[in-house]
Enzyme design. Structure first.
Site, PDB file in Angstrom:
ATOM      1  N   GLU A 347      -2.136  -3.419  -9.239  1.00 30.77           N
ATOM      2  CA  GLU A 347      -2.135  -4.460  -8.557  1.00 30.77           C
ATOM      3  C   GLU A 347      -1.585  -5.966  -9.404  1.00 30.77           C
ATOM      4  OE1 GLU A 347      -5.048  -5.200  -5.895  1.00 30.77           O
ATOM      5  OE2 GLU A 347      -5.170  -3.395  -4.963  1.00 30.77           O
ATOM      6  N   GLU A 496     -16.429 -10.220  -1.071  1.00 36.14           N
ATOM      7  CA  GLU A 496     -16.753  -8.569  -0.726  1.00 36.14           C
ATOM      8  C   GLU A 496     -16.934  -7.908  -2.049  1.00 36.14           C
ATOM      9  OE1 GLU A 496     -13.971  -4.887  -0.617  1.00 36.14           O
ATOM     10  OE2 GLU A 496     -13.101  -6.573   0.346  1.00 36.14           O
TER      11      GLU A 496
END
Length: 573
Positions: A347, A496
């Site tokens: 990514e 998260e």
């Protein structure tokens, strides 16, 4: 006139001539000889006395030179053993010498002779002496050495110590004493070493890219922990004008940056997290699985994977052990498995919380009725980890906090549980637009964390029942609402750190969901086939180790919790 005078008088003109001296009578010769002999004896005695005096002076001079020579030889012999460059360590000898860890140096050992090895952090000359700070791992101790010829400490030894490059590896031996005042600059404040021997084991031969002291300076302001990271070598300007070291410069020379006490603390805590993770799960009957990192297709159906040639066939680096831990847990009879290892994500995310390679801690377990069984295990697991860090890493936490101040993590027993809809409602109540079926943005996750802390007094919580559309293809749909899923995320300080779910164990439903994601079924054929021979219901999740450590310690950038970070712009060192 003279001639006339002589003619008249018959005498020469002028005064009468002197009469010649008559020879001495023989009767006086003996006395003269006796006097002459006495003179000779006197002269001889005087010469003898002078010679004796010279001999005595020579004797004393020789004795003095002998003493000085002996002293010099003794000092040289002592100096040869007291300081200098040590022979290269090539495993030639294995003796019974004992090296003391720096953190073991306490007043209990006062007046004992100790031997310590470490980095020469600083050296400072003072008159005929030198002060040094020795560092080993995350601990430091002061050493003191003053010239003392009687103790075999010559000025050359002081000069040698003061002249060594900082960060050289040295062996220091001496008597441990308790100073009159605490040594505030060191971790071992109540002791110092009276140096008797000082040897360089490995000399630092290259100039440091930055000073360790500059890299150790406490943070004056708190950086944001969300948003873009430009990878620029920004140097924070301190109010006191002292120099600091930018993150990119640190990462370029990571082997030096890791020497700071704060970094020593961070990665020792990170190591403890791994220990506590294994400890808790193995006590609960889990087995460690070592999953492959070379796989045929994307493990979660995404396109952001690192591809490579595998003997003429295309392969990729695993972005998750998901499929293999499901096989082992639900299809192979192990029932409870965990995985620790590298995870790769291609990514192009240049943020403060994303890496292209990170350490994944994954867990998968069979369930009997409900995925809450897995959530209970996760709750116990994190509480065990948090408690373990606070109980077992007190010194490491102090070292981190000294440079990077942070508030202790707040967490409840049991862990606070919210539904995704409840979390969205909390955001709307605070004036934030958030739909129940919309994915949470990073900013909204952060805001929700602040809201939860204010309302429930906890930094740690989890939410379940996420929209099915934002979860991976193998996630079990919610039985009551087809738009929702049996999935969950855990959060620390509004970010998260775990994503998980009940997995689909029916092969037809797996194929249906994979098609909905546009995944080529041929790339997951072995995975789907593994469920055709009987598979137990199961659930699990994956944890990002670096992010857990980052958020527990309140660090602003995940790179600070990664040994050697890999992001879109960094592939070295």
């Amino acid at each position: 006139h003279q001639i006339q005078f002589k003619e008249v008088t018959g005498k020469d003109y002028g005064p009468p001539p002197k009469e010649p001296k008559k020879k001495t009578d023989d009767n006086n010769s003996g006395g003269n000889q006796e006097a002459s002999e006495k003179n000779r004896e006197k002269r001889a005695a005087k010469a003898a006395a002078k010679a004796a005096k010279e001999a005595e002076k020579e004797r004393k001079r020789a004795e003095r030179e002998a003493r000085e020579r002996a002293k010099a030889e003794k000092l040289a012999a002592a100096s040869k053993d007291s300081f200098g460059d040590a022979p290269m360590v090539q495993s030639k000898d294995y003796t019974n010498r004992k090296w003391y860890p720096v953190d073991h140096l306490t007043p209990v050992l006062a007046n004992d002779t100790v031997l310590v090895r470490g980095f020469l952090q600083t050296s400072r000359s003072v008159g005929k002496g030198v002060f040094v700070v020795l560092r080993s791992t995350m601990f430091t101790v002061q050493g003191v050495c003053f010239q003392n010829d009687n103790e075999g400490i010559p000025p050359e030894m002081i000069k040698y110590i003061a002249g060594l490059p900082v960060e050289s590896i040295v062996d220091v031996e001496g008597v441990l004493t308790v100073p009159n005042q605490p040594v505030e600059a060191c971790t071992q404040t109540m002791v110092e070493i009276q140096i008797q021997k000082f040897h360089c084991v490995t000399k630092a031969k290259k100039a440091l890219p930055f000073q360790i002291e500059d890299a150790m300076r406490p943070d004056e302001t708190k950086e944001t922990d969300i948003g873009a990271y430009e990878a620029e070598n920004q140097v924070v300007q301190r109010k006191d004008g002292l120099p600091t070291v930018g993150l990119e410069h640190r990462l370029d020379h990571r082997w030096i940056d890791l020497r700071t006490p704060a970094n020593q603390g961070i990665f020792r805590i990170e190591s403890m997290v791994g220990c506590l993770f294994r400890e808790c799960l193995m006590e609960k009957g889990f087995v460690e699985l070592h999953s492959p990192k070379l796989i045929k297709g994307a493990s979660e159906g995404g396109a952001e994977v690192f591809t490579l040639d595998y003997f003429g066939e295309q392969a990729c680096l695993s972005m998750s052990p998901q499929l293999h831990k499901q096989m082992a847990c639900a299809c192979s009879g192990f029932e409870r498995v965990f995985v620790t290892g590298p995870v790769f994500r291609a990514e192009n995310s240049n943020t403060r919380r994303h890496l292209c390679e990170f350490t994944g801690f994954d867990m998968e377990m069979v369930i009997n009725e409900h995925y809450d069984e897995a959530l209970d295990v996760f709750s116990d697991l994190f509480i065990h980890i948090f408690d373990g860090i606070n109980e077992r890493c007190k010194k490491e936490l102090e070292a981190v906090r000294a440079q990077h101040p942070f508030e202790d993590l707040k967490y409840l027993r049991p862990t606070l549980k919210l539904t995704y809809a409840e979390g969205c409602a909390l955001l709307r109540e605070a004036g934030v637009e958030q739909g129940d079926y919309e994915d949470l943005s990073t900013e909204n996750e952060k805001k929700l964390g602040d809201i939860v802390r204010e309302k429930y007094d906890t930094d740690f919580f989890f939410m379940d029942k996420y929209p099915l559309a934002v979860r991976p293809f193998y996630t079990m749909p919610d039985p009551n609402n087809p738009k929702l899923s049996n999935s969950y995320d855990f959060f620390i300080r509004g970010q998260e750190i775990l994503s998980g779910a009940q997995r689909i164990h029916d092969p037809e439903l797996i194929e249906e969901r994979a098609k909905a994601w546009g995944i080529d079924l041929s790339t997951i054929e072995e995975y789907v086939d593994s469920f055709r021979n009987g598979a137990m219901p199961h659930a699990g999740g994956g944890i990002g180790l670096e992010r857990v450590v980052m958020l527990f310690l309140g660090l602003p950038n995940v790179r600070k919790a990664s040994w050697f970070p890999r992001d879109p712009k960094r592939l070295a060192p």
